[in-house]
Design a protein around this motif. Structure first.
Motif, PDB file in Angstrom:
ATOM      1  N   SER A 141       0.834  -1.207   0.000  1.00  0.00           N
ATOM      2  CA  SER A 141       0.000   0.000   0.000  1.00  0.00           C
ATOM      3  C   SER A 141       0.866   1.253   0.000  1.00  0.00           C
ATOM      4  O   SER A 141       2.032   1.228   0.387  1.00  0.00           O
ATOM      5  CB  SER A 141      -0.904   0.019   1.240  1.00  0.00           C
ATOM      6  N   SER A 142       0.285   2.355  -0.441  1.00  0.00           N
ATOM      7  CA  SER A 142       0.922   3.667  -0.351  1.00  0.00           C
ATOM      8  C   SER A 142       0.065   4.547   0.553  1.00  0.00           C
ATOM      9  O   SER A 142      -1.162   4.457   0.536  1.00  0.00           O
ATOM     10  CB  SER A 142       1.059   4.304  -1.736  1.00  0.00           C
ATOM     11  N   VAL A 143       0.707   5.384   1.369  1.00  0.00           N
ATOM     12  CA  VAL A 143      -0.002   6.221   2.344  1.00  0.00           C
ATOM     13  C   VAL A 143       0.047   7.674   1.904  1.00  0.00           C
ATOM     14  O   VAL A 143       1.101   8.182   1.512  1.00  0.00           O
ATOM     15  CB  VAL A 143       0.627   6.060   3.747  1.00  0.00           C
ATOM     16  N   ASN A 144      -1.089   8.331   1.968  1.00  0.00           N
ATOM     17  CA  ASN A 144      -1.202   9.741   1.587  1.00  0.00           C
ATOM     18  C   ASN A 144      -1.032  10.610   2.833  1.00  0.00           C
ATOM     19  O   ASN A 144      -1.935  10.740   3.656  1.00  0.00           O
ATOM     20  CB  ASN A 144      -2.558  10.002   0.929  1.00  0.00           C
ATOM     21  N   LEU A 184      -5.204  20.560  26.688  1.00  0.00           N
ATOM     22  CA  LEU A 184      -4.915  19.314  25.974  1.00  0.00           C
ATOM     23  C   LEU A 184      -4.425  19.662  24.574  1.00  0.00           C
ATOM     24  O   LEU A 184      -4.931  20.600  23.945  1.00  0.00           O
ATOM     25  CB  LEU A 184      -6.166  18.433  25.870  1.00  0.00           C
ATOM     26  N   ARG A 185      -3.443  18.895  24.109  1.00  0.00           N
ATOM     27  CA  ARG A 185      -2.920  19.136  22.768  1.00  0.00           C
ATOM     28  C   ARG A 185      -2.572  17.807  22.114  1.00  0.00           C
ATOM     29  O   ARG A 185      -1.860  16.982  22.691  1.00  0.00           O
ATOM     30  CB  ARG A 185      -1.688  20.024  22.819  1.00  0.00           C
ATOM     31  N   LEU A 186      -3.115  17.606  20.916  1.00  0.00           N
ATOM     32  CA  LEU A 186      -2.787  16.407  20.144  1.00  0.00           C
ATOM     33  C   LEU A 186      -1.333  16.488  19.703  1.00  0.00           C
ATOM     34  O   LEU A 186      -0.899  17.491  19.133  1.00  0.00           O
ATOM     35  CB  LEU A 186      -3.694  16.320  18.906  1.00  0.00           C
ATOM     36  N   LYS A 187      -0.590  15.431  19.981  1.00  0.00           N
ATOM     37  CA  LYS A 187       0.796  15.368  19.522  1.00  0.00           C
ATOM     38  C   LYS A 187       0.755  14.973  18.052  1.00  0.00           C
ATOM     39  O   LYS A 187       0.885  13.809  17.692  1.00  0.00           O
ATOM     40  CB  LYS A 187       1.586  14.385  20.369  1.00  0.00           C
ATOM     41  N   ARG A 188       0.555  15.973  17.252  1.00  0.00           N
ATOM     42  CA  ARG A 188       0.213  15.773  15.843  1.00  0.00           C
ATOM     43  C   ARG A 188       1.286  15.012  15.076  1.00  0.00           C
ATOM     44  O   ARG A 188       0.994  14.040  14.376  1.00  0.00           O
ATOM     45  CB  ARG A 188      -0.036  17.138  15.207  1.00  0.00           C
ATOM     46  N   GLN A 189       2.529  15.454  15.166  1.00  0.00           N
ATOM     47  CA  GLN A 189       3.596  14.827  14.399  1.00  0.00           C
ATOM     48  C   GLN A 189       3.786  13.373  14.800  1.00  0.00           C
ATOM     49  O   GLN A 189       3.890  12.484  13.941  1.00  0.00           O
ATOM     50  CB  GLN A 189       4.901  15.613  14.597  1.00  0.00           C
ATOM     51  N   GLU A 190       3.825  13.119  16.116  1.00  0.00           N
ATOM     52  CA  GLU A 190       4.029  11.753  16.599  1.00  0.00           C
ATOM     53  C   GLU A 190       2.862  10.848  16.200  1.00  0.00           C
ATOM     54  O   GLU A 190       3.064   9.693  15.829  1.00  0.00           O
ATOM     55  CB  GLU A 190       4.202  11.748  18.120  1.00  0.00           C
ATOM     56  N   THR A 191       1.625  11.393  16.278  1.00  0.00           N
ATOM     57  CA  THR A 191       0.450  10.598  15.893  1.00  0.00           C
ATOM     58  C   THR A 191       0.476  10.278  14.401  1.00  0.00           C
ATOM     59  O   THR A 191       0.174   9.149  13.994  1.00  0.00           O
ATOM     60  CB  THR A 191      -0.842  11.355  16.252  1.00  0.00           C
ATOM     61  N   ALA A 192       0.830  11.259  13.586  1.00  0.00           N
ATOM     62  CA  ALA A 192       0.893  11.033  12.135  1.00  0.00           C
ATOM     63  C   ALA A 192       1.924   9.963  11.793  1.00  0.00           C
ATOM     64  O   ALA A 192       1.677   9.093  10.950  1.00  0.00           O
ATOM     65  CB  ALA A 192       1.221  12.346  11.421  1.00  0.00           C
ATOM     66  N   GLU A 193       3.072  10.007  12.452  1.00  0.00           N
ATOM     67  CA  GLU A 193       4.114   9.011  12.193  1.00  0.00           C
ATOM     68  C   GLU A 193       3.645   7.621  12.612  1.00  0.00           C
ATOM     69  O   GLU A 193       3.916   6.629  11.913  1.00  0.00           O
ATOM     70  CB  GLU A 193       5.396   9.388  12.949  1.00  0.00           C
ATOM     71  N   ILE A 195       0.534   6.523  12.718  1.00  0.00           N
ATOM     72  CA  ILE A 195      -0.481   6.073  11.753  1.00  0.00           C
ATOM     73  C   ILE A 195       0.188   5.551  10.488  1.00  0.00           C
ATOM     74  O   ILE A 195      -0.144   4.474   9.974  1.00  0.00           O
ATOM     75  CB  ILE A 195      -1.450   7.223  11.416  1.00  0.00           C
ATOM     76  N   LYS A 196       1.138   6.296   9.945  1.00  0.00           N
ATOM     77  CA  LYS A 196       1.835   5.881   8.729  1.00  0.00           C
ATOM     78  C   LYS A 196       2.550   4.552   8.930  1.00  0.00           C
ATOM     79  O   LYS A 196       2.476   3.650   8.076  1.00  0.00           O
ATOM     80  CB  LYS A 196       2.835   6.959   8.321  1.00  0.00           C
ATOM     81  N   GLU A 197       3.236   4.418  10.055  1.00  0.00           N
ATOM     82  CA  GLU A 197       3.971   3.177  10.341  1.00  0.00           C
ATOM     83  C   GLU A 197       3.032   1.980  10.420  1.00  0.00           C
ATOM     84  O   GLU A 197       3.308   0.902   9.860  1.00  0.00           O
ATOM     85  CB  GLU A 197       4.748   3.342  11.639  1.00  0.00           C
ATOM     86  N   GLN A 198       1.896   2.168  11.108  1.00  0.00           N
ATOM     87  CA  GLN A 198       0.936   1.073  11.263  1.00  0.00           C
ATOM     88  C   GLN A 198       0.296   0.704   9.921  1.00  0.00           C
ATOM     89  O   GLN A 198       0.125  -0.473   9.601  1.00  0.00           O
ATOM     90  CB  GLN A 198      -0.159   1.472  12.255  1.00  0.00           C
TER      91      GLN A 198
END
Length: 478
Positions: A141-144, A184-193, A195-198
């Motif tokens: 798969s490719s991730v967008n 509260l703050r979403l750790k955006r960069q870490e969450t995105a990484e 998701i992509k890894e999974q």
């Protein structure tokens, strides 16, 4: 004996015939196997024993296999693929939502090439191995990344919560502190990484469940920090003339602007930044200001008394002076050497909180006085005294201008002059009445002003007697 010999000869012949037939059969089988193998190797279809994502495509052409794969798997793209969770809430996305691309045709082409690489022997071995161990291809798969970021932006708006600062006010001589609220703050960069890894490591049929990475946001001011503000560190009061209403109003305006200011350790206070521009739009009025050594009417006159009062309170609190400039002429409300002039965008008064605890500025006017208190936490019981010394009086120059419109003997002071001063200012630090240190604070220069005097040269005209004298009792006809 002859019979035995004949029997032996017959047995040998049978063995030879058997061996010959066996060789012929073996050759025929080998040829047949070779022919079959060649036929299988060079046939225009995918070898048996090959599947893609557990879908058997053996014996199918590339086109047929691709059609079968798409027919069986496209519907799965609408099933849940990613489930994000946080605090009892969940956000579900399928492969189409995530714009995940699966290259079905590449997988089919890869399947077609199995058993068609290497030598003839290598290919035959591959085919035999497929019979014993079928081979399944996993789709890649490719991730967008852009889609993931867009999804997280939408989730951020639901998850993020701003923090609320603790607040401190001073009422009736006491501090009142309200507690802070964590954000509260979403750790955006870490969450995105994550998701992509999974997504990249998951199988086609896998459903990923992932907890959002969220962190607490501590506000700038907390109860713990503000609760350290307890003691009066320094105070200073100056007087102003309440009859000058515009000036008194400006003093009160600027005083209110700095009242309640908090400075954390290491932070720098800027008078211009806190008070802002002194304009009519911001509510300031016309009053006398010092401009190029002269008192002239200007917007915001009187504000410098607030900055000068604050300067002295800062000195009494032993905080760090960052920027301070004296006036061009001495001020009437503080001793020489202890004034601090300000002009928005030009001259500023700045100081730094050099303590390890916050400080709180209390500023207020009452009747004809402005008082500025600085609270924090004392590090010792030392007392401070401030004093200045006039090192030199710079005598004013006097200019005489002769004026023929003024009578002789008279003079008029056209511009009143004043002496200048060179001043050294000091801080005296005492501990239990004993002088520990005499500290030079500044050396200031107040320019003298020339006095201009006009002296008259116009002549006075004395009153003349009448030309005709009247002589009483004399007859002039005689």
């Amino acid at each position: 004996m002859a019979d035995n010999k004949n029997k032996g000869k017959n047995g040998n012949r049978k063995k030879i015939v058997y061996i010959f037939l066996s060789i012929v059969v073996l050759i025929m089988f080998s040829l047949l196997s070779a022919i079959v193998s060649l036929a299988l190797i060079y046939k225009d279809s995918i070898h048996s024993g090959i599947s893609i994502e557990d879908i058997d495509i053996g014996g199918l052409s590339v086109v047929e296999a691709n059609s079968r794969i798409e027919g069986n798997l496209l519907n799965y793209l609408e099933n849940d693929k990613l489930i994000l969770k946080y605090n009892g809430d969940s956000w579900k996305f399928n492969s189409k939502d995530l714009n995940i691309k699966y290259d079905f045709l590449k997988a089919v082409n890869d399947a077609y090439l199995i058993g068609r690489r290497g030598t003839l022997l290598d290919r035959v071995e591959t085919m035999i191995d497929l019979v014993r161990r079928p081979y399944s291809i996993s789709l890649k798969s490719s991730v967008n990344t852009e889609i993931i970021n867009k999804i997280l932006t939408e989730i951020e708006n639901q998850v993020n919560r701003p923090s609320l600062d603790a607040k401190i006010t001073r009422e009736n001589g006491k501090f009142i502190i309200t507690k802070e609220e964590l954000g509260l703050r979403l750790k955006r960069q870490e969450t995105a990484e994550a998701i992509k890894e999974q997504l990249l490591s998951s199988g086609f049929y896998d459903v990923i469940e992932l907890d959002l990475l969220v962190e607490n946001v501590t506000p700038k001011y907390t109860f713990e920090k503000l609760n350290q503000v307890k003691e009066l560190m320094g105070t200073y009061t100056t007087k102003f003339n309440t009859r000058s209403r515009g000036r008194s109003y400006n003093v009160d305006m600027a005083s209110k602007s700095i009242n309640g200011t908090l400075l954390l350790p290491g932070e720098i206070f800027s008078f211009n930044s806190i008070v802002g521009p002194r304009t009519t739009k911001n509510g300031y009025k016309t009053a006398p200001v010092i401009f190029k050594g002269e008192l002239v009417d200007g917007i915001g006159g009187g504000v410098c008394q607030v900055s000068s009062t604050l300067y002295n309170s800062v000195l009494m609190s032993q905080l760090g002076i960052v920027e301070r400039v004296n006036h061009s002429i001495p001020s009437t409300y503080v001793p020489k050497g202890f004034d601090a002039t300000v002009s928005y965008g030009v001259l500023d008064f700045k100081f730094q909180n050099i303590l390890d605890v916050p400080i709180y500025i209390e500023s207020f006017t009452k009747e004809n006085r402005i008082t500025i208190n600085i609270y924090g936490k004392k590090v010792n019981n030392r007392t401070i005294k401030l004093a200045s010394n006039i090192d030199k009086i710079v005598k004013k120059d006097t200019e005489i201008i002769f004026d023929d419109t003024i009578f002789e003997g008279k003079k008029v002071v056209e511009e009143k002059g004043r002496n200048g001063y060179k001043v050294s200012s000091y801080m005296f630090i005492y501990d239990n009445g004993k002088l520990l240190e005499k500290k030079l604070l500044s050396k200031d220069y107040y320019r003298p002003r020339k006095e201009i005097i006009k002296k008259g040269t116009k002549k006075r005209i004395d009153k003349q007697p009448d030309n005709e004298e009247k002589l009483s009792g004399i007859d002039t006809n005689n």
